[in-house]
Design a protein around this motif. Structure first.
Motif, short mmCIF file in Angstrom:
data_model
loop_
_atom_site.label_atom_id
_atom_site.label_comp_id
_atom_site.label_asym_id
_atom_site.label_seq_id
_atom_site.Cartn_x
_atom_site.Cartn_y
_atom_site.Cartn_z
N GLU A 297 17.38 12.02 -3.62
CA GLU A 297 16.45 10.90 -3.71
C GLU A 297 15.27 11.06 -2.77
OE1 GLU A 297 16.38 5.97 -3.60
OE2 GLU A 297 18.22 7.07 -3.13
N ALA A 298 15.52 11.65 -1.60
CA ALA A 298 14.45 11.85 -0.62
C ALA A 298 13.55 13.02 -0.99
CB ALA A 298 15.04 12.07 0.76
N ASP A 299 14.06 13.93 -1.79
CA ASP A 299 13.30 15.15 -2.10
C ASP A 299 12.56 15.09 -3.42
OD1 ASP A 299 14.19 16.24 0.25
OD2 ASP A 299 15.86 17.33 -0.65
N THR A 300 12.63 13.97 -4.14
CA THR A 300 11.95 13.88 -5.42
C THR A 300 10.44 13.93 -5.27
OG1 THR A 300 11.60 12.47 -7.37
CG2 THR A 300 12.07 11.36 -5.31
N ALA A 301 9.78 14.53 -6.23
CA ALA A 301 8.32 14.64 -6.19
C ALA A 301 7.64 13.29 -6.35
CB ALA A 301 7.85 15.60 -7.31
N ALA A 302 8.35 12.30 -6.87
CA ALA A 302 7.76 10.97 -7.08
C ALA A 302 7.68 10.15 -5.81
CB ALA A 302 8.58 10.21 -8.13
N LEU A 303 8.32 10.60 -4.73
CA LEU A 303 8.40 9.81 -3.51
C LEU A 303 7.02 9.67 -2.86
CD1 LEU A 303 10.83 8.48 -2.04
CD2 LEU A 303 10.75 10.39 -0.45
N ARG A 304 6.70 8.47 -2.39
CA ARG A 304 5.44 8.20 -1.72
C ARG A 304 5.70 7.46 -0.41
NH1 ARG A 304 4.51 6.27 -7.00
NH2 ARG A 304 3.15 7.58 -8.27
N VAL B 135 0.85 -1.19 0.00
CA VAL B 135 0.00 0.00 0.00
C VAL B 135 0.89 1.24 0.00
CG1 VAL B 135 -1.70 1.33 1.32
CG2 VAL B 135 -1.91 -1.16 1.15
N VAL B 136 0.54 2.22 -0.83
CA VAL B 136 1.27 3.48 -0.88
C VAL B 136 0.30 4.62 -0.65
CG1 VAL B 136 2.97 2.54 -2.50
CG2 VAL B 136 0.99 3.78 -3.39
N TRP B 137 0.85 5.82 -0.34
CA TRP B 137 0.04 7.02 -0.16
C TRP B 137 0.83 8.23 -0.60
CZ3 TRP B 137 1.48 3.56 3.59
CH2 TRP B 137 2.46 3.98 4.51
N ASP B 138 0.16 9.37 -0.71
CA ASP B 138 0.72 10.53 -1.38
C ASP B 138 1.94 11.13 -0.69
OD1 ASP B 138 -1.27 10.28 -3.25
OD2 ASP B 138 -2.55 11.85 -2.40
N ASP B 139 1.86 11.37 0.60
CA ASP B 139 2.90 12.10 1.32
C ASP B 139 3.86 11.13 2.00
OD1 ASP B 139 4.48 13.80 2.80
OD2 ASP B 139 2.83 14.80 3.84
N ALA B 140 5.10 11.10 1.52
CA ALA B 140 6.09 10.17 2.09
C ALA B 140 6.41 10.49 3.54
CB ALA B 140 7.37 10.21 1.25
N ARG B 141 6.12 11.72 3.97
CA ARG B 141 6.40 12.11 5.37
C ARG B 141 5.27 11.74 6.31
NH1 ARG B 141 7.44 18.22 3.85
NH2 ARG B 141 5.53 17.64 2.74
N ALA B 142 4.12 11.37 5.74
CA ALA B 142 2.97 10.99 6.57
C ALA B 142 3.11 9.54 7.01
CB ALA B 142 1.67 11.18 5.79
N HIS B 143 2.66 9.25 8.21
CA HIS B 143 2.72 7.89 8.74
C HIS B 143 1.33 7.27 8.72
CE1 HIS B 143 6.80 8.60 9.98
NE2 HIS B 143 6.44 9.62 10.73
N LEU B 144 1.29 5.99 8.45
CA LEU B 144 0.03 5.26 8.46
C LEU B 144 -0.14 4.68 9.86
CD1 LEU B 144 -1.21 2.79 5.72
CD2 LEU B 144 -1.91 2.68 8.10
N HIS B 145 -1.00 5.30 10.65
CA HIS B 145 -1.26 4.83 12.01
C HIS B 145 -2.48 3.91 11.98
CE1 HIS B 145 1.64 7.64 13.69
NE2 HIS B 145 1.12 8.58 12.93
N PRO C 220 -3.52 8.43 6.01
CA PRO C 220 -2.96 9.37 5.02
C PRO C 220 -3.78 9.40 3.74
CG PRO C 220 -1.60 7.40 5.20
CD PRO C 220 -2.61 7.32 6.30
N ALA C 221 -3.67 10.50 3.04
CA ALA C 221 -4.44 10.70 1.81
C ALA C 221 -3.82 9.91 0.65
CB ALA C 221 -4.48 12.19 1.45
N GLY C 222 -4.68 9.55 -0.27
CA GLY C 222 -4.22 8.91 -1.51
C GLY C 222 -3.82 7.46 -1.36
N LEU C 223 -4.48 6.73 -0.48
CA LEU C 223 -4.12 5.32 -0.30
C LEU C 223 -4.41 4.52 -1.56
CD1 LEU C 223 -5.53 4.68 3.29
CD2 LEU C 223 -3.12 4.68 2.63
N ARG C 224 -3.44 3.71 -1.97
CA ARG C 224 -3.58 2.89 -3.17
C ARG C 224 -2.97 1.52 -2.90
NH1 ARG C 224 -4.68 6.29 -7.58
NH2 ARG C 224 -4.27 4.60 -9.04
#
Length: 460
Positions: free
Chosen positions: A134-141, A88-98, A171-175
């Motif tokens: 690598e951590a700052d790329t817009a593609a990071l999820r 499972v992935v989501w939009d903001d790589a800095r957000a945590h899935l609690h 987090p938003a954008g769960l896929r």
């Protein structure tokens, strides 16, 4: 930290391949899924098999299950294109899935559904160090650990938030990412499936095109190790030959008689079928390899050693296409039969910067033992392979497997950025980050691994 990094200029490349969108709809016999029917699917390269289905998750269950303002999200049972690994992935790589992530799947062509399986929510402890390109790329999820389920064509998932009323929302954008690694093929010269190697090679055989620029570059960085262009295996060497090679090549072993273990056989990226067009085109290096961090992949233990190349291709695709990393995260992988695989591209003897131990990727290497070892003991063959690999690679850089080393934190949940931390030269992921990885049963083997590694180096 970037002052420590050197980007390769050996490769030029074209722009990344655009990925068209396709549609997949659930079977008519399944309940309607509303707006989550839209699925994006990677294009399938004609030369390298594999694809990813990406399914957006939506609210499921009744509204009285809402917790912290967020209802349980997921997908009801549905037919999908064949896949073997999920996450499972989501939009903001800095957000945590609690919360918790659970899935069940149906084996391809079958009718029985598996029990609910937990997906480990741990990937925030992996990845590139904060502040790096690598951590700052817009593609990071943001992403969970991937889970290997074997070839399947049905899936159901639920992502439940924490029970506390004041818990953070999901987090938003769960896929849901469903990864197909392409046809199974045994790794060349591996301890499982070697008898079918010639058949697999002949199937690709004479019709195989000349190597691409990316394939040639990934192979060339290992050419000095007796692996010609396009080689599937880097051969093992005796300790005497390894010492001679290391001294002549000045690979960090400057002493006349360095402590270094014999080079083990390593299956190259070509050998496990990496699609070199998928990764970032340049290679990035640190100054040295002062420590080895041992991980478990948390993908489960339901794989055979013959399937290990498929598992690696799946993790690779999940790291790059789903999570947005520049390449496979670990520098090396080891399967349950003790086969060693080249991970992130850039050369197995070189200090390639990985994305394995968030905060401590610089001047270290990451080794993933394929499987989950919290409650299951790791196979002796895998533990011994880690000892052999570290004896060689740490020896190239003059490091004592039984010694200590100091690394500077790039930032994480255990040590703040800039903190100097002393580690065992062979450490577990949990030593650098507050995590359960590499699992308690594997972590308990690291003391014996250090001793064995030093012995392979010829230390008293």
């Amino acid at each position: 930290m970037r002052a420590n990094l050197v980007s390769s200029v050996a490769v030029t490349c074209t722009a990344a391949l655009a990925l068209p969108l396709s549609l997949v709809t659930p079977a008519a016999s399944l309940p309607p899924a509303g707006p989550v029917d839209m699925v994006s699917v990677d294009s399938v390269d004609t030369d390298v098999a594999g694809s990813t289905q990406s399914l957006p998750l939506g609210p499921i269950g009744t509204t009285d299950r809402a917790v912290g303002g967020t209802a349980t999200q997921g997908l009801t049972r549905r037919d999908v294109r064949p896949f073997s690994l999920l996450g499972v992935v989501w939009d903001d790589a800095r957000a945590h899935l609690h919360g918790t992530v659970q899935v069940r799947t149906r084996a391809a062509g079958g009718s029985e559904w598996s029990p609910w399986q937990d997906v480990e929510i741990h990937n925030e402890e992996h990845g590139a160090d904060p502040g790096t390109p690598e951590a700052d790329t817009a593609a990071l999820r943001g992403s969970t650990a991937p889970l290997w389920v074997g070839e399947s064509d049905g899936v159901e998932i639920r992502v439940q938030p924490q029970a506390e009323r004041d818990a953070a929302p999901l987090p938003a954008g769960l896929r849901l990412e469903l990864v197909d690694p392409g046809p199974e093929r045994a790794a060349p010269g591996s301890r499982s499936g070697a008898a079918t190697e010639a058949t697999a090679d002949s199937a690709r055989g004479a019709a195989q095109a000349a190597p691409t620029v990316e394939e040639a570059a990934a192979s060339a960085v290992n050419a000095h190790l007796g692996a010609p262009s396009g080689a599937s295996v880097i051969p093992a060497l005796s300790r005497a030959a390894t010492v001679t090679e290391a001294t002549e090549a000045v690979l960090g072993a400057a002493a006349a008689k360095p402590y270094i273990g014999p080079r083990p056989k390593i299956i190259t990226r070509k050998g496990w079928g990496a699609d070199e067009k998928m990764r970032a085109k340049s290679f990035v290096y640190t100054k040295a390899v002062k420590a080895a961090f041992v991980h478990h992949s948390a993908t489960g233990n339901n794989y055979t050693c013959r399937q290990a190349p498929s598992l690696l291709r799946s993790i690779y695709r999940y790291h790059v296409k789903s999570s947005g990393w520049r390449d496979f995260g670990y520098n090396f992988a080891v399967d349950k039969c003790g086969n060693i695989y080249e991970g992130r591209a850039g050369g197995v003897a070189k200090p390639v910067l990985g994305a394995h131990t968030l905060g401590f990727n610089t001047n270290s290497m990451g080794i993933a033992v394929l499987g989950s070892y919290s409650s299951t003991a790791p196979p002796a063959a895998a533990v011994n392979a880690v000892a052999k690999l570290t004896a060689w690679k740490l020896g190239l850089h003059g490091a004592n497997p039984k010694g200590k080393t100091t690394l500077t934190s790039g930032g994480g949940n255990k040590y703040k950025k800039g903190k100097k931390v002393k580690f065992n030269t062979i450490a577990g992921h949990r030593d650098g980050f507050a995590t359960e990885c590499p699992g308690g049963r594997l972590y308990s083997k690291l003391g014996a691994t250090r001793t064995a590694s030093a012995k392979y180096q010829g230390r008293p």
